[in-house]
Scaffold this motif. Structure first.
Motif, short mmCIF file in Angstrom:
data_model
loop_
_atom_site.label_atom_id
_atom_site.label_comp_id
_atom_site.label_asym_id
_atom_site.label_seq_id
_atom_site.Cartn_x
_atom_site.Cartn_y
_atom_site.Cartn_z
N ARG A 146 0.87 -1.15 -0.01
CA ARG A 146 -0.08 0.06 0.02
C ARG A 146 0.90 1.29 -0.02
O ARG A 146 1.92 1.07 0.42
CB ARG A 146 -0.82 -0.02 1.26
CG ARG A 146 -2.27 -0.80 0.99
CD ARG A 146 -2.91 -0.43 2.44
NE ARG A 146 -2.88 -1.63 3.17
CZ ARG A 146 -3.04 -1.79 4.39
NH1 ARG A 146 -3.42 -0.81 5.12
NH2 ARG A 146 -3.22 -2.91 4.95
N THR A 147 0.45 2.37 -0.67
CA THR A 147 1.42 3.35 -0.72
C THR A 147 0.30 4.69 -0.93
O THR A 147 -0.82 4.58 -0.74
CB THR A 147 2.06 3.47 -1.94
OG1 THR A 147 3.13 4.45 -2.03
CG2 THR A 147 1.25 3.53 -3.16
N GLY A 148 1.05 5.83 -0.38
CA GLY A 148 0.17 7.12 -0.37
C GLY A 148 0.91 8.01 -1.47
O GLY A 148 1.63 7.61 -2.41
N PRO A 149 0.34 9.23 -1.18
CA PRO A 149 0.89 10.39 -2.25
C PRO A 149 2.41 10.53 -2.50
O PRO A 149 2.70 11.14 -3.56
CB PRO A 149 0.20 11.67 -1.67
CG PRO A 149 -0.86 11.29 -0.86
CD PRO A 149 -0.44 10.03 -0.50
N ASP A 150 3.09 10.20 -1.26
CA ASP A 150 4.38 10.34 -1.67
C ASP A 150 5.05 9.51 -2.64
O ASP A 150 6.35 9.67 -3.00
CB ASP A 150 5.09 9.98 -0.20
CG ASP A 150 4.71 8.67 0.29
OD1 ASP A 150 3.45 8.16 0.13
OD2 ASP A 150 5.65 8.07 0.86
N SER A 151 4.25 8.41 -3.08
CA SER A 151 4.73 7.49 -4.12
C SER A 151 4.30 7.94 -5.37
O SER A 151 4.62 7.40 -6.48
CB SER A 151 4.29 6.13 -3.71
OG SER A 151 4.83 5.49 -2.79
N ALA A 152 3.63 9.12 -5.73
CA ALA A 152 3.11 9.45 -6.94
C ALA A 152 4.04 9.72 -8.17
O ALA A 152 3.85 9.13 -9.12
CB ALA A 152 2.45 10.76 -6.77
N ALA A 153 5.16 10.24 -7.79
CA ALA A 153 6.35 10.18 -8.89
C ALA A 153 6.80 8.78 -9.39
O ALA A 153 6.77 8.60 -10.62
CB ALA A 153 7.40 11.11 -8.37
N ARG A 154 7.02 7.85 -8.44
CA ARG A 154 7.20 6.51 -8.92
C ARG A 154 6.23 5.75 -9.81
O ARG A 154 6.45 5.28 -10.77
CB ARG A 154 7.72 5.57 -7.69
CG ARG A 154 9.13 6.25 -7.22
CD ARG A 154 9.52 5.14 -6.02
NE ARG A 154 8.23 4.74 -5.17
CZ ARG A 154 8.25 4.46 -3.93
NH1 ARG A 154 9.26 4.54 -3.22
NH2 ARG A 154 7.31 4.23 -3.20
N MET A 155 5.06 6.01 -9.22
CA MET A 155 3.85 5.72 -9.70
C MET A 155 3.44 6.18 -11.11
O MET A 155 3.32 5.40 -12.38
CB MET A 155 2.37 5.82 -8.93
CG MET A 155 2.54 5.01 -7.82
SD MET A 155 1.16 5.29 -6.52
CE MET A 155 -0.06 4.23 -7.33
N ALA A 156 3.80 7.49 -11.27
CA ALA A 156 3.72 7.91 -12.54
C ALA A 156 4.74 7.67 -13.70
O ALA A 156 4.29 7.56 -14.96
CB ALA A 156 3.70 9.67 -12.49
N ASP A 157 5.85 7.39 -13.11
CA ASP A 157 6.95 6.86 -14.11
C ASP A 157 6.53 5.50 -14.65
O ASP A 157 6.55 5.40 -15.63
CB ASP A 157 8.32 6.47 -13.19
CG ASP A 157 8.95 7.89 -12.83
OD1 ASP A 157 8.46 8.93 -13.41
OD2 ASP A 157 9.92 7.92 -11.93
N VAL A 158 5.97 4.61 -13.79
CA VAL A 158 5.31 3.40 -14.26
C VAL A 158 4.21 3.76 -15.17
O VAL A 158 4.23 2.85 -16.43
CB VAL A 158 5.08 2.34 -13.36
CG1 VAL A 158 4.18 1.13 -13.72
CG2 VAL A 158 6.22 2.00 -12.36
N HIS A 159 3.29 4.62 -14.91
CA HIS A 159 2.00 4.68 -15.68
C HIS A 159 2.68 5.31 -17.03
O HIS A 159 2.03 4.91 -18.23
CB HIS A 159 1.36 5.72 -15.18
CG HIS A 159 -0.01 5.61 -15.35
ND1 HIS A 159 -0.75 6.49 -16.23
CD2 HIS A 159 -0.99 4.64 -15.02
CE1 HIS A 159 -2.09 6.11 -16.30
NE2 HIS A 159 -2.08 5.14 -15.67
N GLY A 218 1.35 14.54 -10.41
CA GLY A 218 0.37 15.61 -9.73
C GLY A 218 -1.10 15.17 -9.88
O GLY A 218 -1.75 15.05 -8.79
N GLU A 219 -1.65 14.32 -10.86
CA GLU A 219 -2.77 13.87 -11.05
C GLU A 219 -2.90 12.43 -10.15
O GLU A 219 -3.77 12.46 -9.11
CB GLU A 219 -3.11 13.50 -12.44
CG GLU A 219 -3.22 14.61 -13.33
CD GLU A 219 -3.33 14.04 -14.92
OE1 GLU A 219 -4.21 14.54 -15.55
OE2 GLU A 219 -2.35 13.46 -15.28
#
Length: 163
Positions: A8-21, A32-33
């Motif tokens: 489970r993760t929170g907003p602090d992982s948004a950049a890593r998640m965006a890289d995968v996306h 940001g989204e």
């Protein structure tokens, strides 16, 4: 190849998640989204980690007794290794633990790998949105009934998707 952990993760992982996306989708979501979505209490974020690398991600929305898989992606070099299946399974269990009894998602008629994953997990087609995606492809609307343990409560009979 190291084992995969689903966390489970929170907003602090948004950049890593965006890289995968970004490596998974032509129209990807920015950090940001993703961070904005993850600020909402109804959003569940999951990441798949292998060592220090983020190799997959998913965002779910859970409200009352329904959940929706908003997006799921696995980096190309880890596809076909069960990472997406692990993320999907964990999301179903987390949603059920929060009281969701049904999971919904949309998938492009052109995305054969994702359709196969969802069918293998007991999802059935309940609708179709014509020309939904930017490439003109249709979106199949799929649903799965979740039991209290996160597993589908239906039979193992899989209904084929219409094209």
């Amino acid at each position: 190849m190291s084992a995969v952990r689903i966390e489970r993760t929170g907003p602090d992982s948004a950049a890593r998640m965006a890289d995968v996306h970004a490596v998974c989708f032509q129209r990807f979501w920015s950090a940001g989204e993703i961070a904005a979505m993850m600020q909402m209490p109804t959003t569940l974020g999951l990441v798949a980690r292998s060592g220090d690398a983020t190799v997959g991600m998913a965002l779910y929305r859970i409200a009352a007794d329904e959940a929706e898989l908003l997006t799921i992606g696995v980096v190309p070099e880890r596809r076909g290794q069960g990472v997406g299946e692990q993320i999907l399974w964990r999301g179903e269990h987390e949603a059920a633990a929060r009281g969701a009894r049904r999971m919904f998602l949309e998938v492009s008629t052109l995305n054969t790998a994702a359709k196969s994953l969802y069918l293998g997990h007991g999802y059935v087609q309940i609708g179709c949105r014509r020309g939904y995606y930017g490439d003109g492809s249709d979106a199949l609307v799929l649903e799965k009934t979740l039991a209290s343990d996160g597993q589908g409560s239906g039979s193992k009979l899989i209904t084929p998707l219409s094209e």
